[in-house]
Design a protein around this motif. Sequence first.
Motif, mmCIF file in Angstrom:
data_model
loop_
_atom_site.group_PDB
_atom_site.id
_atom_site.type_symbol
_atom_site.label_atom_id
_atom_site.label_comp_id
_atom_site.label_asym_id
_atom_site.label_seq_id
_atom_site.Cartn_x
_atom_site.Cartn_y
_atom_site.Cartn_z
ATOM 1 N N LEU A 1076 -40.035 -5.718 -36.071
ATOM 2 C CA LEU A 1076 -41.118 -4.993 -35.069
ATOM 3 C C LEU A 1076 -42.463 -4.592 -36.164
ATOM 4 N N SER A 1077 -41.798 -4.260 -37.471
ATOM 5 C CA SER A 1077 -43.019 -3.886 -38.057
ATOM 6 C C SER A 1077 -44.385 -5.115 -38.495
ATOM 7 N N GLY A 1079 -44.987 -6.471 -35.495
ATOM 8 C CA GLY A 1079 -45.560 -7.236 -34.202
ATOM 9 C C GLY A 1079 -46.689 -5.367 -34.538
#
Length: 1177
Positions: A1076-1077, A1079
């Motif tokens: 997620l980081s 992204g």
Amino acid sequence: MPPTRRLQASSRTHPSTASADGAAAAAAASATTPTSSRESMSSASSLSPSPLLGSCADTDAEQGRGGRRGKSSTLLALIRAHSPLLALLLFTVTFGLLTARSYFSAQPDTPSCVMSYSRPRFVELTQFDSNWTRFATKYRLYLYREGGYDAFDEGYRIPVLFVPGNAGSPKQVRSIASATTSAFIELMATEPDAVAAGRIGYDFFTVGLNEEFTALHGYSILEQADFINDAIRYILSLYPRTRKNHRGAFRGTDLALPTSVVVIGHSMGGVVARTAFTLPNHVVGSVRAIFTLSTPHNNPTASLEYYVDRVYSSINQFWRHGFHHGTLGDVSLVSIAGGNLDSMINSDYTYVGDLAPSTNALSVLSSGIEDVWLSLDHQSILWCAQMARKFASLMMLIMDARRPEQLVPLDERMRIMRQALYSPLDTLPGAAAAAASVGKAVVPSTDYRYAKLYDDDVVRTDLPDRHAGAAGNKGPSSSGLADRALHLIRAGGRSGGTSGQISLPAVLQVVHTMPNGFRLFGCQPLNATIDAGHAPPAQGDFSCTGVNVPAEASLPMRAAGGEPAMDDPRLKYLEVPVAGLLDRFEYIGIELPTGQTSQTGFLRAGIVDAVEPLVHRPGYLQLLKPYAISADWQGANAHTGGGSRAQSVRTQIRLDVPENPFFVFRASLALRRSRAAKLGERPRFGAAVRQSDGARQFESKFWYARETMDVAIHGRGAYKPSDAIAAEASAAGQGAEDVWRGVFLDVWVDADHYAGVDVRLRINWYSSLNRLVKRYDMALLALSFVWACLVLLDQLRAWNSGGSTRFPGCLASIERLVRNGTLAGMAAAAAATTVVQGAVGGALRGVWGPAAAAAWGNLFMGFRGEGVVSLCLVPVVLVVVSLGFVAIEAIVLTVVCSAVSWAVAHVSRRFGTRLASSSRTAPGSDLSKAAGTSVARPLVATVGFVVFVCTLVPYQFAFLVIYFAQLMTAIRTMAHARVRGSGGVAAGALGDRAHYQLALLLFWTSSLPYCAPELLVWVRNLGVLWFEDAPSDHNLINMAGYFALRMVASNGVVPRLLRGWGGRVSRCVTYVGVGLSVGVAWLWGVRRPYVLYSVGNGVSAWLAAVQLAEYLLGEGRRAKTAAAASAAEAIEMVDTSEDGYVSDNNGNASANASSSSTTTRRRSAEDQLLADSRKMR
């Protein structure tokens, strides 16, 4: 001779394929391996064949004596083994060097400024103290005085306030102020009644802002804007007294007391000036005019800090809506930018058409301003003599001290500024048609010429001979040079006939080099018998009326390589639509200037068809090779009455290309000579070329007598707000001209000498590289953070996969990302992201409105036009280069740490000093065992550090301390590994720990740039004893994650989550969180890179929690591992003592008798190690 025993690695299996339980078995197997089979190899602590790729703690003995003979073959094998990584590094270094060289030596323009000079004197206004502003101890206010002219140290004329930019000095105002003073002195000499008209000159005030880095620090923008409002209030308070004291200088003119100040802002000073309007201490109406020079209005140049982005968002929203709400209704905003040579900011962001309506604002690049015609760098826009003189002349035209605002009304002010800064060429032919109106009746001069339209409708006059080439008549004798000459162009066809009537629309096209211009008349014959076939008519045969025409456009005639000059020779060009004149007049008269000094140059005038652009739509793939454009005008339009129609001297080409400012086009110009041109005859003027963006009137540029030109585009930036998108859609739907319609190329040539022109276009790749620097520098930072996350994720995955006993090195993981297709996948994702943005953006605009379209289009690198090449090429290249950049960072960190650790280990071995422990736990296995040390020491350090950050230093300084502490830990761990590099499980654990410490160091390196702005401002504030910081600078949360991971990692824990459901959950959360980081950094990091610091803080906090859980919950597992480690260390100690004994006795036979007890002890340790290994399995 007894055998010599040497330590060796028990297996040749690559470290990444060995198992955790196999480590203990390997240690036991090492103890039982026959002595004769051992070779001189690297120890178990050697983690990779390549020191840089896999090992941060390689041993000193890597090869035996036979390695020297095969050194070249070993090098070739190493190159082949790591060819993907080497290819990536080669591409990155080559691309970086080419970009740097292009940036510094391949700009599309060359500097041609003339240095300006002044006699400055600065008077500090000490009465502007803490009673007026709370920033009196930090900032200063000065009054500029011109030496030799200003005798009084107080302002009494029209007040002007100069605001310097990022790290700017108050002395930067001197060139503009001096040029304005000189212009006023000339004005008083030529117009004695200027004071009566309210033109009394200017007083320049300037502020010293501690040379703060406002481009990087948003809170400094707010502080400076607050100070500017206080300074304006103080300046206006001075004038009731000073105007009264200097009433005699105004010659009795009734002047109004000033209620507003003219503000000039350079660079970020323009942003500060606009920010002042949004603050509570702003006095409404205190600023009516703002001039900004090289100011990035739309987006920050480097959004490394939260407050910078916040300030931009708030002020731009205020300015977009302030004109509609009446708050800014009477404020004018002028933005002038340097263009291609400005290497400090992206000139795309200086366009203010999205912030203010055209009734209040205009934007222009200096290359299109008449009498400047130059691209200017970020500093020379202040001192360039051409620019300073032009700016001073503009200031002379807009002042009116009879009004309280000290300026002419807004409508007149904007009209004057458009005439001064825009070229009349931008209004062809629409505005010129309205301006060509009939004036008063006039009497022509006695000396005139009559040209026959139906034979050739062009008047050619070469002064001083004055040959009327069109009529074929010999001019008058040279004795009449001082007289005026009237050249008449027949506007109809043959007398009494209908043949040869001019097709509409048609324009009168005039090009000349006469310095004093000409006058235009519409004439009607009084005698119906006058015909072109007869002799020239006499005076009184015509009734002529003056025609008001628009201003002539100037075309600079400075050839390539010419010396910079204040007054360049120029062509004058004019187009006048004659559709309305043909209804009233049969002839058009041109009257030439008077005087011997005016009788130089040439004039060519003719009625031609209106110029229609040649539209070409070359794709970027077509421009990979030369794209040919041809214009052939000779004989293209046959006159129905015989003869040839006059050909236009202007040819216009419109390149319908996307608004993508990355590419630079190389245009090659070739002129085809006319068959009618006489042999040896030279053209009257060389080819003049102009690049422009059409009716937008933002960018234009000139070339003269050039065979090749570099055409560069300045668009409106990739990131557009929803208001700008809505306005753009509305303008396009209404058919407005102020939308992107491509690049326009206007070419002026002597149509009597040339038959046509050929233009060949292609992409200039080398010059295009330098445009990456200020447009995509933030993308390099964001994508480097993405790769740092992916490298760390790959290392954790390999370490926790269950098949590795070693923690992989940074470069080994980078090479694995290249080999396993991750690099190719990310490059494809970059291309797909931009393509999807373009495909979905239009649908979102129609369905969900401009807000959704803006949010979607501002993701990733923004949306810059259409076309596969323009959308995909730059992101794909930057993805590859950013991984190479991370690899270079890893190499630098590894080399630095290895070099320092080698020196530390060498000192330790040579002098017998003991290294400080690299952690508070002793290494026993791949996981460090807990030590029984007290928690008091780290607790006290933590509390002290927290108090320090909360009270004295910003959290950015704390992060810098954390980073260097981590660097010291990595060096110390590597030094321990070198000292204990004789083998054993303990040395292998130290190698894992060193790799992990370097992995964290590489990950944190990507967060360093976001701490630099605050640290620079903090240090500069300390110099002036200013201790007020931004509210968020002491927020502990902003450094808590980094600090926690640093404290946990210093204990030597390398988290391995292999067992139990807790390990599976934490492993899943870790992978998802890092993903997620990636992204977030991918989608939002380019536009707002400051968020990456917070993302890194969050990732660090989670890793700290994982390591802490591993440390606290793995006690039982660590106890079993500790036993195995103890046995391995016992074996190592036995081997060491035995080797030392044999060495001391020089191989004597008596050593065999002393080794029996040692063998017994080692076998006992081996049995214990194997037993513990079975229990662990």
